[in-house]
Every structure is written in structure tokens, then in C-alpha cells.
Design an enzyme around this catalytic site. Structure first.
Site, mmCIF file in Angstrom:
data_model
loop_
_atom_site.group_PDB
_atom_site.id
_atom_site.type_symbol
_atom_site.label_atom_id
_atom_site.label_comp_id
_atom_site.label_asym_id
_atom_site.label_seq_id
_atom_site.Cartn_x
_atom_site.Cartn_y
_atom_site.Cartn_z
ATOM 1 N N TYR A 10 -2.192 -0.334 10.425
ATOM 2 C CA TYR A 10 -2.188 -0.699 9.001
ATOM 3 C C TYR A 10 -0.887 -0.235 8.338
ATOM 4 C CZ TYR A 10 -3.880 -1.148 4.173
ATOM 5 O OH TYR A 10 -4.035 -1.496 2.850
ATOM 6 N N SER A 29 0.846 -1.196 0.000
ATOM 7 C CA SER A 29 0.000 0.000 0.000
ATOM 8 C C SER A 29 0.875 1.238 0.000
ATOM 9 C CB SER A 29 -0.883 0.000 1.258
ATOM 10 O OG SER A 29 -1.552 1.241 1.413
#
Length: 304
Positions: free
Chosen positions: A186, A173
Site C-alpha cells: 500500500y 495517503s
């Protein structure tokens, strides 16, 4: 004399590598044939995992589908068969559980064969401020988004190394390249996943296993439901990505054996500038791009 020769070599190659992207853009790039390859995709039961499975099916690959969601995985199996897949094997696997990963991996080796393309795609997000995140969810995030990559690579990488043929793909990501307000666990998991994938790639080169490729994918938010409610302040500059577009770019990167993919392209500029400016200027620009408020209205994927 060695110093002079090595320095000259580095200067010449540096000039070439500076212009290499231009050469690759102008010339038609070679794309590898994945027909007959055994492709394992974690998180194959929905989102881009499902779409990637369909694309590999169209290209003639044998598919191994892993997901904790049996219903979603069966649906992906049905879809890939509709798109021409001849060999499809679906397995229920909780990628956060090391022993389960090893157990199901052994099943795959016995029933299907050695995986030649491993796509670590499974991921979860809590969407809570760090201080509000229960310990169990923090641990789960790290287990699924990062530690699972260790276990799948431990299971399947040795066979790739033995044959000097394979490809490990990490769906990470852009949040693994820069901290994001409201995504502490995250971001930590994706930073770790990127560092792990980069290190494995370097180990393969150092060991002379140049036939084992690595690709790291760092997308902005993808409209799969996982980040429902998140918004982009300037969508023309930093758009929420549509899944079909994201998968097209990911497949191109894999077939071209591209080491690093960031999308959208505007993020290359953002990350390049970030490394050259002061912290305060970075904070100013972060506020301008809305980076502190991406998660303000986060809802996430609806639970069935």
C-alpha cells in the site's frame, strides 16, 4: 550580472513565499466556480468518493461516476440527484484494467464530453505483511492505487492541456510519505501515486499549461471501513479522521487549487521533523506514536 540578479530575485521571492501561507490565512481566499465542470470520480460508489460526488452535485457540477461496484455506484447516482445534480452518468469500470479504463474513457468522451476535473480516488488495501501478501494482491494494489492514475491521466489530460483548463486530484495517503509496518504494498503504491502526481504538475508548469491544476491529498486513516480495526495510540494528537471532515478539507483544497493537503495538521510537524532527525531518533518517535502497531488489529472493509 545575471547571477547577481537571479540570486536577488530568489532571495526576495523566498521571503515572500515563506510568509505566503500567513497572507493566505489572513486574507479571504478565492474559490473557483465548478458549476458546469465535468467531474469524474473513480471509486465513487462508497466512502469519500461518494461524499465528494454529493458535494460537487451541490455546487452544480456534472458528474461522471466510476466504480467496479454497480450497486454502490447506482446508490451514489441516486444520492447526487437528490442533492441537485442535473447531469449524472455512472459507469462500471475496473480501474486496475488499462484497456477497460481506455474503453470506458472513450464512452465518457462520446456521451458526456471532456472531463475537466479528474479525481483519482479508487483504492484498495490488503493489510497483510509483505511476506504474507499473495503476488496477485500486490499487483492489484499497485494497479488500482497507482497505475490507474497513469491510464486515467493518459485518457483525460490531453483535452485539459489543449484548452489549458482542468484539475487532476490524487487521493493518496500519509502512507505515501512514510513507510508503515504492515502496509508495504500500500505504501509503495501511494509513494508512487504522489511522485507521479508531483511530476505531472511540474510537466504542466514546464509546458506553460498553468490552467491545468493538480492537488495531492495525503490523509491519515479515514473512518470509511477501509481500515477497520486500525487504531491510533494517541488519538488527540493523531486522530482517525471522520469522512465528512476529510471531504470538507479535500473540497476546500480543490476549490482553492491547493497543491498539497496533509491531514490532520499535526502530520505536517511529524513529517517536517522526520526529515531533520537521525534514523534512530525517527524509530524512537515512530514507536512513541504507535506507528509500528497501526495495523495490528486490521480487519478492513467487510465483503458483502
Amino acid at each position: 550580472m545575471n547571477f547577481v540578479l537571479e540570486t536577488l530575485k530568489v532571495l526576495v521571492l523566498s521571503i515572500y513565499y515563506l510568509f505566503e501561507p500567513l497572507f493566505l490565512w489572513l486574507l479571504p481566499s478565492r474559490r473557483k466556480n465548478v458549476s458546469g465542470e465535468i467531474v469524474l470520480i473513480t471509486g465513487a460508489g462508497s466512502g469519500i468518493g461518494q461524499l465528494m460526488a454529493i458535494e460537487f452535485a451541490r455546487l452544480g457540477a456534472s458528474l461522471v461516476l466510476w466504480d467496479i461496484n454497480e450497486e454502490g455506484n447506482k446508490e451514489t447516482s441516486r444520492l447526487v440527484k437528490e442533492h441537485g445534480a442535473l447531469r449524472v452518468h455512472d459507469y462500471i469500470c475496473d480501474c486496475s484494467n488499462r484497456l477497460e479504463v481506455y474503453k470506458v474513457a472513450d464512452q465518457v468522451k462520446k456521451e458526456v464530453g471532456d472531463v475537466t476535473i479528474l479525481i483519482n480516488n479508487a483504492g484498495i488495501v490488503t493489510g497483510k505483511k509483505f511476506i504474507d501478501s499473495p503476488d496477485s494482491l500486490v499487483e492489484k494494489t499497485m494497479a488500482v492505487n497507482c497505475m490507474a492514475h497513469f491510464w486515467t491521466c493518459k485518457a483525460f489530460l490531453p483535452a485539459m492541456m489543449a484548452s489549458n483548463h482542468g484539475h487532476v486530484v490524487s487521493i493518496a495517503s500519509s502512507a505515501g510519505l512514510i513507510g508503515v509496518n504492515g502496509l508495504a504494498d500500500y505504501c509503495a503504491s501511494k509513494f508512487a501515486a504522489i511522485g507521479f502526481a508531483e511530476s505531472v504538475g511540474l510537466e504542466m508548469l514546464d509546458l506553460g499549461k498553468k490552467g491545468v491544476k493538480t492537488t495531492i491529498v495525503c490523509p491519515y486513516f479515514i473512518n470509511t471501513g477501509m481500515f477497520d480495526g486500525c487504531s491510533s495510540k494517541w488519538p488527540n494528537l493523531l486522530p482517525i479522521l471522520e469522512p465528512e471532515y476529510a471531504v470538507k478539507k479535500i473540497m476546500d483544497a480543490i476549490l482553492k487549487e491547493q497543491v498539497f493537503l496533509v491531514m490532520p495538521r499535526s502530520l505536517y510537524i511529524v513529517f517536517g521533523i522526520r526529515n531533520m532527525i537521525s534514523v534512530n531518533l525517527g524509530l524512537l518517535l515512530g514507536d512513541y506514536f504507535g506507528a509500528f502497531h497501526f495495523m495490528d488489529h486490521f480487519k478492513g472493509r467487510k465483503k458483502d
